[in-house]
Design a protein around this motif. Sequence first.
Motif, short mmCIF file in Angstrom:
data_model
loop_
_atom_site.label_atom_id
_atom_site.label_comp_id
_atom_site.label_asym_id
_atom_site.label_seq_id
_atom_site.Cartn_x
_atom_site.Cartn_y
_atom_site.Cartn_z
N UNK A 294 0.82 -1.20 0.00
CA UNK A 294 0.00 0.00 0.00
C UNK A 294 0.86 1.26 0.00
N UNK A 295 1.90 1.26 0.83
CA UNK A 295 2.76 2.44 0.94
C UNK A 295 3.78 2.55 -0.19
N UNK A 296 4.01 1.39 -0.87
CA UNK A 296 5.07 1.32 -1.89
C UNK A 296 6.41 1.77 -1.31
N UNK A 297 6.67 1.27 -0.11
CA UNK A 297 7.85 1.67 0.64
C UNK A 297 8.35 0.45 1.42
N UNK A 298 9.65 0.16 1.39
CA UNK A 298 10.16 -0.97 2.18
C UNK A 298 9.90 -0.78 3.67
N UNK A 339 9.10 10.24 4.63
CA UNK A 339 9.79 8.96 4.45
C UNK A 339 10.28 8.83 3.02
N UNK A 340 11.58 8.75 2.87
CA UNK A 340 12.15 8.59 1.53
C UNK A 340 12.82 7.24 1.35
N UNK A 341 13.13 6.57 2.48
CA UNK A 341 13.80 5.28 2.39
C UNK A 341 12.96 4.18 3.01
N UNK A 342 13.59 3.43 3.90
CA UNK A 342 12.90 2.33 4.55
C UNK A 342 12.10 2.82 5.75
N UNK A 343 10.95 2.18 5.98
CA UNK A 343 10.10 2.52 7.12
C UNK A 343 10.38 1.52 8.23
N UNK A 344 11.07 1.92 9.32
CA UNK A 344 11.39 0.97 10.40
C UNK A 344 10.27 0.93 11.44
#
Length: 791
Positions: A294-298, A339-344
Motif C-alpha cells: 500500500x505504501x510502496x515503501x520498504x 519517508x524517503x527510504x525504509x520505514x522501520x
Amino acid sequence: MDNQSLSSQLLDIIQKKTLQAAISKNYHNLDTDALTLSIDMNYNRSNISRSLNNLNRGGFLVKVHGRPTYYLDKKTICDFYDLTQIPLELDNLEQLRLLFLTEGRSIARIPIMAFDSLIGSGNNESLQPAINSAMKIALYPGNIHAYLITGQVGTGKQSFCQTIFNMEEELRSPDTTAPAPLWIDLHSPGAEHALESLSMDHLEPNACIGFLHVDQAAPELVSKLVAWCNALAFQNPDTALSYAILSENSDFSESLLHDLYPAPAAIFIPCLDQRSIKERILFILSAFQKQCDLLRLPITLDRPSFQSFVVTNYKQNLRTMNNAVRQACQNSYFRCYPCSGTLPVTLSDIPDAVFNDTMDVQDILPAIRDLESRVSLNLFKFLPQKSNPTSVQLRDWAIGPDGRLLTSSTSLFKAPPCATLYLQCEQDLKNTRAAYQLSQDSKMFQLLLRILMPLLPEDNASAPHALYYGMLQHLSDVINQLLTKSYHPDFSPVEEITASDLSSNTRQLTQAIQSQFDVALPLVEQQYIHIYLEDAVKNRHLARVKIAVLCHWSEIITVYQRFASSLLYENQPEFFSYKKSSVGRERELQLRHILDGLSELQEGGGLIIISDGTPDEDFVKMIYEEIGRNVLFISHLSQEIIRKALMFFDDPLATLEEFGRILSNSDSSHFMVESRITIRIKALINDTLVFLDANKVYNALSDALNAILNRMDLPYNDSLAIRFIVHSSFTIERSIRRESLPYKRADEYLRQHKGLSQIIKSCLEPIQNLFNIQISNAELAYLVEIFSDYV
C-alpha cells in the motif's frame, strides 16, 4: 533374460516403492526413475526406459513427468486412494500431491488450486477440515451447492467464502462464464428489499451469492432466507447456483442446518488462538506485506517488535491483528515523515493494545524456537510487490499431527541414558550449548545461572562460562524434582568419592543451592557437581564447536586440507566429499556416510558446516533432523572463511552465535585469489596436461574467469576457480586434438541457459584465438553447468 521377465521385475519393484510412498505420504525421491532402476537392477538404461514406457502405455504404470521422470504402480494407487481411475500421465509431483488430499481416500479427481494461497491450507493445518468439507460439496454432482460458514468475528469467513466461489469457478468448464459474486448483508438497512429482489429476479446461471451476518438479522428475514433457499431445490432444481451463509453464532448455525434443504456443508473457521504459531506468524507477515504494498515503501520489523505481535491475544482475531499492524505502520510513518527510504517499525510504534493483551509468553516462545530451528525469525524486511522470503520458506514446513505446532525439534537433544555418573557428566559437558538452548527460558535455570556463576571456577561476570550450562540444566531439573517431591536418582552414589573428598567449589555450590531453595541435595548430586567440575577443567575442549567442510570435488578437498594443516590450530576441520550428481543407492550411501560423520562431530559444543555451494534442500533438512539446531551453515567455501573459523573456534568457549554475528557484520562475500590456491591449481593441471604450458593456460583462463564474473556480477569463489580452470584446461587440450566429451542434448541445455551460455562463449573467445581452437557446444555445456551451480 527376456523383456517379459524384465517387465515383471519392474512392476514388482515399483509396486513396493509406490506403496511405501503412499503410506508415508512422501512422493519425493521415489527412486523409480529409469536411471536409478537401471543402477539398482544392473540393466541397461535404454532397456529399462523402453520397458517403463511400454508398461505406461499398457495402463500398468502412471508416469509423472519432471526431472527425473518417475513411475508409479497404477493398481496400488487406485486401491490405496479408493479410486476407480487415474490419469496415466501427470505433469509433476505437485499435481500428484493435489490429487491425493486425504489419507486413504481421494476427494478430488482433478487438482484444485483455489485454496493453495490460504494460510493454513496444508496437511494437518487448521483449515484442512474446512477445505475438505467445501470440496466434498463442490465435487458432488448437483447444480445447487450450499455452504454454511461459522466463525467468530474477524476470523476471515468472507475471505474463505470468496475462495470457495473461486473454486466453483475453477471447476466449471472453460466455456462457462459467471457473474461476479453477489454479497447481501442481512444486518444492514435495505437487506429485506435486496432479498425480495433476488427472489423475483431471474437468477443468472452459475451465480455465487454470499449472505453476511445472518445470525444478527431479524427472525422474519431469516425465515424468508430459509424459504428462498429451500425453494431453489424444489422449484428450480436445474438452477446452477452456489450460495454461502455466514454466521458468528455456532448455536444459530446448528439450528439453521436442520431447516435448510439440501443440507449445506457445515464449515467452521477456527479463531486465531486455535491456529498454529506458524499460521499466526504467516498472518503477521502477510499483514505487513499488505501495508508495504500500500505504501510502496520498504518496511523493516525487528525481532522484539515481531515477538510482541506474536504473543498478543487479539480479541477480534485477524481483524484486530490487521488493525494493530496498520496502526504500527502509521505511527512509524508519522515518526519518520517525510519517508524517503525504509520505514522501520520498532517497539515505540506498536499500539498499546498489543502490549495490554499479551498471552502466556512461556507457552509461545518455545514454539517460536522450534520454528527458528528451520527458518530465521530475526529481522524482517518487506519490499513492495515482492514476497517475503521468510514467509515463502515458512509455508513449506509442515505442521505436526496435533495440527497446532511444527514437530518439535527438542527431542533431537534427548540422549540415551548413561550407564555411570562419569559418563553422564561427560555427555552433559559435550552438549553444554545444546542444554543452554533448551533451558534458557526456564526460570529455575536462570535463577541458578545468577546464583552459581559467581562461585564457579574461572568466573567472568560479564560473560557466563559456557562450559557449565550442561551442569546447570541438570541441577535445575533435580531441584524442580526435589521441590515437587518427585525426585528419583538415576545413579547410586559413587563409593570412591566420600563427602570428605568433595572439592571446596563443590561444597560452596551445594551450600548455595541448599540455602537458596531450602532443599537437601543428595550425595549423588553433590558427586555429580564434583565430577563435572573436574571434567570441565581437564577436558575444556569437549565443549568446543567442531568444523566440517563439504566439497564437490576431491581436488578441492586436497587444496583445503593442505591449507588447513599449514595453520597451526588444534581444531582441524573434517572434510567430506559431497557429489550432487549421485543418485539412487550411491546417493543414499553417500548421505548416510556424511551424516554419520557429522553426528560424531556434533557431540561437542556445536557444528559449523562450510559448504562448497548450497547443498540440496532435502540434505540440509536431514542434517537438521538428525543433528539438531546447534548447527551453522556457511554456503561459501574459501581460504578466508576456513582461516576465520580455525582462528575463532580454536578457543573452546567460542560460540556459533558470536561467529555468526561477526560474519553478518563483515563483508565476507568477495575474495581474492590466494597464492596457495594459485600454486595448487597449477600443480593440478601441470600433472595432467600433456603438451601445454600450465602457466600460460592458467593465466589465460584466470582472465576469462574474471571477465565472466564481471559480466555476471558474481563474487570470486575459490572452488569455482578450481572447477573452471581445471576443467577448461583439459577442454583446451581436447579441442586441440579435435576431441570432445559427449553431452546428451547439449543444444537443448544451452537453449535453456541461453543468457549464461552467451556470456561464457563470448568471454572464451580470447582463449579460442590464443590457442587457435573451436570449443564445441558439448564442451560449452559442461562449462555452463559449472557456473549454473553458483548463479
